[in-house]
Design a protein around this motif. Sequence first.
Motif, PDB file in Angstrom:
ATOM      1  N   TYR A  49    -114.444 -29.192 -16.022  1.00  0.00           N
ATOM      2  CA  TYR A  49    -114.679 -30.094 -17.105  1.00  0.00           C
ATOM      3  C   TYR A  49    -113.446 -31.092 -17.526  1.00  0.00           C
ATOM      4  CZ  TYR A  49    -118.220 -26.296 -17.275  1.00  0.00           C
ATOM      5  OH  TYR A  49    -119.358 -25.612 -16.931  1.00  0.00           O
ATOM      6  N   GLY A  50    -112.405 -30.808 -16.829  1.00  0.00           N
ATOM      7  CA  GLY A  50    -111.337 -31.692 -17.057  1.00  0.00           C
ATOM      8  C   GLY A  50    -110.843 -31.169 -18.537  1.00  0.00           C
ATOM      9  N   ALA A  51    -110.751 -29.680 -18.549  1.00  0.00           N
ATOM     10  CA  ALA A  51    -110.222 -29.230 -19.864  1.00  0.00           C
ATOM     11  C   ALA A  51    -108.911 -28.794 -19.416  1.00  0.00           C
ATOM     12  CB  ALA A  51    -111.107 -28.257 -20.402  1.00  0.00           C
ATOM     13  N   PRO A  52    -107.790 -28.632 -20.126  1.00  0.00           N
ATOM     14  CA  PRO A  52    -106.595 -27.969 -19.707  1.00  0.00           C
ATOM     15  C   PRO A  52    -106.614 -26.326 -19.810  1.00  0.00           C
ATOM     16  CG  PRO A  52    -106.588 -28.489 -22.079  1.00  0.00           C
ATOM     17  CD  PRO A  52    -107.871 -29.241 -21.452  1.00  0.00           C
ATOM     18  N   GLU A  53    -105.688 -25.959 -19.098  1.00  0.00           N
ATOM     19  CA  GLU A  53    -105.817 -24.142 -18.889  1.00  0.00           C
ATOM     20  C   GLU A  53    -105.898 -23.757 -20.295  1.00  0.00           C
ATOM     21  OE1 GLU A  53    -102.938 -20.962 -16.895  1.00  0.00           O
ATOM     22  OE2 GLU A  53    -102.382 -23.037 -16.900  1.00  0.00           O
ATOM     23  N   GLN A  54    -105.345 -24.272 -21.328  1.00  0.00           N
ATOM     24  CA  GLN A  54    -105.556 -23.481 -22.442  1.00  0.00           C
ATOM     25  C   GLN A  54    -106.862 -23.276 -23.104  1.00  0.00           C
ATOM     26  OE1 GLN A  54    -103.489 -26.054 -21.734  1.00  0.00           O
ATOM     27  NE2 GLN A  54    -101.499 -25.372 -21.887  1.00  0.00           N
ATOM     28  N   GLN A  55    -107.699 -24.042 -22.522  1.00  0.00           N
ATOM     29  CA  GLN A  55    -109.027 -23.787 -22.973  1.00  0.00           C
ATOM     30  C   GLN A  55    -109.854 -22.854 -21.939  1.00  0.00           C
ATOM     31  OE1 GLN A  55    -110.761 -27.888 -23.150  1.00  0.00           O
ATOM     32  NE2 GLN A  55    -110.901 -27.649 -25.483  1.00  0.00           N
ATOM     33  N   SER A  56    -109.169 -21.983 -21.404  1.00  0.00           N
ATOM     34  CA  SER A  56    -109.769 -21.020 -20.348  1.00  0.00           C
ATOM     35  C   SER A  56    -109.941 -19.711 -21.337  1.00  0.00           C
ATOM     36  CB  SER A  56    -109.010 -20.739 -19.501  1.00  0.00           C
ATOM     37  OG  SER A  56    -107.917 -20.000 -19.386  1.00  0.00           O
ATOM     38  N   LEU A  57    -111.160 -18.820 -21.090  1.00  0.00           N
ATOM     39  CA  LEU A  57    -111.140 -17.714 -21.831  1.00  0.00           C
ATOM     40  C   LEU A  57    -110.032 -16.777 -21.452  1.00  0.00           C
ATOM     41  CD1 LEU A  57    -114.831 -17.057 -21.139  1.00  0.00           C
ATOM     42  CD2 LEU A  57    -113.718 -17.518 -23.250  1.00  0.00           C
ATOM     43  N   ALA A  58    -109.522 -16.705 -20.398  1.00  0.00           N
ATOM     44  CA  ALA A  58    -108.345 -15.988 -20.181  1.00  0.00           C
ATOM     45  C   ALA A  58    -107.180 -16.214 -20.955  1.00  0.00           C
ATOM     46  CB  ALA A  58    -107.966 -16.031 -18.473  1.00  0.00           C
ATOM     47  N   TRP A  59    -106.847 -17.509 -21.284  1.00  0.00           N
ATOM     48  CA  TRP A  59    -105.928 -17.792 -22.114  1.00  0.00           C
ATOM     49  C   TRP A  59    -106.038 -17.496 -23.667  1.00  0.00           C
ATOM     50  CZ3 TRP A  59    -101.499 -20.856 -20.841  1.00  0.00           C
ATOM     51  CH2 TRP A  59    -100.860 -21.309 -21.921  1.00  0.00           C
ATOM     52  N   VAL A  60    -107.486 -17.322 -23.973  1.00  0.00           N
ATOM     53  CA  VAL A  60    -107.711 -16.805 -25.330  1.00  0.00           C
ATOM     54  C   VAL A  60    -107.741 -15.103 -25.308  1.00  0.00           C
ATOM     55  CG1 VAL A  60    -109.634 -16.553 -26.922  1.00  0.00           C
ATOM     56  CG2 VAL A  60    -109.209 -18.620 -25.771  1.00  0.00           C
ATOM     57  N   ARG A  61    -107.951 -14.791 -24.572  1.00  0.00           N
ATOM     58  CA  ARG A  61    -108.258 -13.249 -24.371  1.00  0.00           C
ATOM     59  C   ARG A  61    -106.776 -12.510 -24.220  1.00  0.00           C
ATOM     60  NH1 ARG A  61    -113.643 -12.641 -20.627  1.00  0.00           N
ATOM     61  NH2 ARG A  61    -114.858 -13.477 -22.333  1.00  0.00           N
ATOM     62  N   HIS A  62    -105.942 -13.369 -23.296  1.00  0.00           N
ATOM     63  CA  HIS A  62    -104.641 -12.787 -22.938  1.00  0.00           C
ATOM     64  C   HIS A  62    -103.512 -13.708 -23.001  1.00  0.00           C
ATOM     65  CE1 HIS A  62    -106.675  -9.391 -21.428  1.00  0.00           C
ATOM     66  NE2 HIS A  62    -107.382 -10.242 -20.460  1.00  0.00           N
ATOM     67  N   PRO A  63    -103.004 -14.160 -24.263  1.00  0.00           N
ATOM     68  CA  PRO A  63    -102.173 -15.350 -24.358  1.00  0.00           C
ATOM     69  C   PRO A  63    -100.791 -15.020 -23.892  1.00  0.00           C
ATOM     70  CG  PRO A  63    -102.694 -14.417 -26.543  1.00  0.00           C
ATOM     71  CD  PRO A  63    -103.570 -13.697 -25.574  1.00  0.00           C
ATOM     72  N   ARG A  64    -100.221 -15.985 -23.674  1.00  0.00           N
ATOM     73  CA  ARG A  64     -98.952 -15.854 -22.771  1.00  0.00           C
ATOM     74  C   ARG A  64     -97.687 -15.823 -23.798  1.00  0.00           C
ATOM     75  NH1 ARG A  64    -100.238 -19.694 -17.505  1.00  0.00           N
ATOM     76  NH2 ARG A  64    -101.921 -18.667 -16.876  1.00  0.00           N
TER      77      ARG A  64
END
Length: 64
Positions: A49-64
Amino acid sequence: MRAYVNQLVLPSPPVRRVLPRTVAMAHPLPVEEDEPEQERGHHLHPEPYGAPEQQSLAWVRHPR
């Protein structure tokens, strides 16, 4: 091994099973579930979708 030369091979039709009404009424299938508010606007795979990695569900569920 059999060789299929110049033969049309058609796929099998999908197998469909119709549940009896009593079983279907006892165990309804959820059509769609609402996603949590924090996951709205995020994608499972944002790259197509041309979105950055920060818009993935993994980023929301497991923030770094």
